[in-house]
Scaffold this active site. Structure first.
Site, PDB file in Angstrom:
ATOM      1  CE  LYS A   1       5.179 -11.041 -34.216  1.00  0.00           C
ATOM      2  NZ  LYS A   1       3.818 -10.925 -33.621  1.00  0.00           N
TER       3      LYS A   1
ATOM      4  CG  ASP B   1      28.056  18.319 -23.057  1.00  0.00           C
ATOM      5  OD1 ASP B   1      26.994  18.600 -23.645  1.00  0.00           O
ATOM      6  OD2 ASP B   1      28.318  17.195 -22.615  1.00  0.00           O
TER       7      ASP B   1
ATOM      8  CG  HIS C   1       9.806 -15.008 -28.545  1.00  0.00           C
ATOM      9  ND1 HIS C   1       9.019 -14.166 -27.812  1.00  0.00           N
ATOM     10  CD2 HIS C   1      11.091 -14.680 -28.218  1.00  0.00           C
ATOM     11  CE1 HIS C   1       9.769 -13.359 -27.082  1.00  0.00           C
ATOM     12  NE2 HIS C   1      11.037 -13.672 -27.307  1.00  0.00           N
TER      13      HIS C   1
ATOM     14  CE  LYS D   1      27.522  13.854 -21.755  1.00  0.00           C
ATOM     15  NZ  LYS D   1      27.113  15.232 -21.466  1.00  0.00           N
TER      16      LYS D   1
END
Length: 509
Positions: free
Chosen positions: A151, A331, A124, A293
């Site tokens: 891993k 939209d 990790h 947006k």
């Protein structure tokens, strides 16, 4: 790297062998191919033996050490080696040993004698600043431990951190499990097969765990077995993003028309940085949600005239010929036509005059969705009044559509006439804050129709109270359906099956 069959894994829950085995049975029912038994020093050897001997799925046995400066307590390491050694002796399919003790463990266990177990060496990475090159060197070092599988886990503080994972997956020469932990790392699980990943984790029983898809969504929504190196990546860019129903709609829609694409949620903090990092042709198109947006406009190489006039983009497509980002706004027409159709009713027929013409259109919200509604209402001849928490934004939008701006605090006292139209373009009322409403119930009687752009829940508090006041209530679900169909056509070059997509939304949302 060579292609591998992707395994779907989940971590077992429970404290007793009986609970763990029951958890394994549930995992199998939900589509897991493999289960991980993640142990700590408090578990007894006998419990581990019972679970391995009575397993219903192949198992990964792992042991979490408490490391300090790369070292752990001698007693804890002894217990770890005892548990993992037993797993090897009993033929557990996979044994996960942490890199810090891998060399010592490998030298002390008779892997030649017990050859049924594959050894996973895991690490990790806690240093966020690690570069792709440094992580590549780390993977090479992990390979030198004679691991069968590697891993590697990193912490994703922003979604662009995940790009390192995709680079590693595409370059590694041995089976690699690699993902980014945290809710901004979700795409590392969902897209790992495309880049050559060996295993993906899913959460059991529909439990919401940051960064993990549920097992049921892996099998039902995403169906990762259909993904390959040529799969195009689409997604919704938003923050928050957990409420989005886009994956439930677009993924089946892609499969229905035989289009090799996957649509995933992307929690994005900085949209400009996102597009700088994910510039590959693989990242082919995006839905743009709150609050990006307007900022998305500046990220596009070209913008459709309607979106440019609105000043907000909700759809971006990467043009295959040159990789340029093209912005659209679906939209506007989706919301306005949903309102118009509700005002006309099913038997009114076609008319060249919009029922919005001359109506007083009261808009709450001046963000991206609000701009789309304002410009759409203006195009139909409505008179527009805009309320917004930021009054300067309301004034700016009102000026652009020849409307009027008012402070948000006046919304519940505003009633100059009857039979007005109300449209909510804010996130007020969205799950998990569905008890909230942008407008008081007491004033809703002045409106003929109330539209709410929020679609989770389908019927918001605002819409429930609007119906009680006698107004027509129009859910954001209808806007969502229409804009999504238009988006899918942009993504696929006009292949969307509108009836199929509408049926999904109406039956599954």
């Amino acid at each position: 790297m060579a292609e591998y069959d992707l395994l779907i894994c989940t971590r077992l829950m429970g404290e007793t062998p009986q609970e763990m085995l029951a958890s394994m049975e549930k995992a199998k029912e939900e589509g897991a191919h493999i289960a991980e038994l993640k142990l700590h020093s408090v578990h007894s050897i006998n419990d581990v033996e019972k679970v391995i001997k009575h397993r219903l799925l192949p198992l990964i046995i792992s042991f979490s050490l408490t490391l300090s400066g790369g070292m752990c307590e001698a007693n804890e390491k002894k217990k770890c080696f005892e548990v993992l050694g037993l797993a090897v002796e009993l033929g557990a399919e996979f044994v996960d040993v942490e890199l810090e003790v891998a060399a010592e463990f490998m030298s002390g266990v008779q892997l030649e004698k017990y050859c049924n177990s594959k050894i996973i060496v895991s690490y990790h990475v806690k240093d966020r600043s690690s570069s792709k090159e440094e992580l590549g060197d780390l993977v090479a070092h992990m390979q030198s431990t004679r691991a069968d599988i590697i891993k590697l886990v990193i912490d994703a503080f922003v979604i662009t951190d995940v790009a390192k994972i995709f680079h590693l997956l595409s370059q590694c020469q041995v089976p690699l499990i690699a993902f980014a932990a945290g809710d901004r790392g979700l795409i590392s699980q969902l897209l790992c097969r495309k880049f050559g990943g060996f295993l993906v984790y899913g959460s059991l029983g529909g439990n919401s765990i940051p960064g993990l898809p549920t097992l049921c969504s892996l099998g039902g929504v995403y169906k990762l077995e259909h993904m390959n190196a040529y799969t195009k990546i689409y997604g919704v860019i938003s923050n928050p993003v957990g409420h989005s129903k886009g994956p439930i709609l677009h993924n089946p829609a892609f499969r229905h028309i035989g289009y090799n694409g996957i649509y995933v949620p992307m929690r994005v903090d900085d949209i400009k940085k996102f597009f700088e990092v994910y510039s590959s042709p693989d990242f082919a198109g995006f839905s743009v949600g709150i609050p990006h947006k307007e900022a998305a406009l500046g990220c596009c190489d070209e913008v459709d005239p309607l979106a440019k006039s609105i000043g907000a983009v909700n759809t971006i497509v990467r043009r295959p010929s040159d990789g340029k980002l093209i912005g659209y706004n679906t939209d506007c027409e989706a919301a306005i036509t949903a309102i118009e159709d509700a005002m006309r009713g099913p038997n009114d027929g076609e008319s060249h005059t919009s029922p919005l013409a001359g109506k007083l259109f009261v808009l709450v919200g001046a963000g991206g969705a609000g701009r789309a509604l304002a410009f759409g209402a203006k195009s139909r001849g409505a008179r527009i009044v805009i309320f917004n928490g930021n009054y300067e934004r309301a004034k700016s939008l009102a000026s652009a559509v020849s409307g009027e701006a008012r402070p948000y605090k006046e919304i519940n006292s505003f009633c100059p006439e009857k039979r007005m139209i109300l449209a909510n373009a804010t996130s007020v009322g969205m799950q998990p804050n569905s008890d909230n409403t942008p407008v008081s119930k007491e004033v809703l009687g002045a409106y003929d129709l109330v539209f709410d752009s929020v679609y989770t829940p389908r019927k918001t508090r605002l819409l429930r109270e609007a119906e009680e006041a006698g107004a027509i209530a129009v859910s954001g679900v209808e806007m969502f359906i229409r804009q999504a169909i238009a988006q899918c056509n942009l993504f696929t070059g006009g292949l969307a099956d509108a009836e199929f997509m509408r049926n999904i939304v109406l039956t599954q949302f």
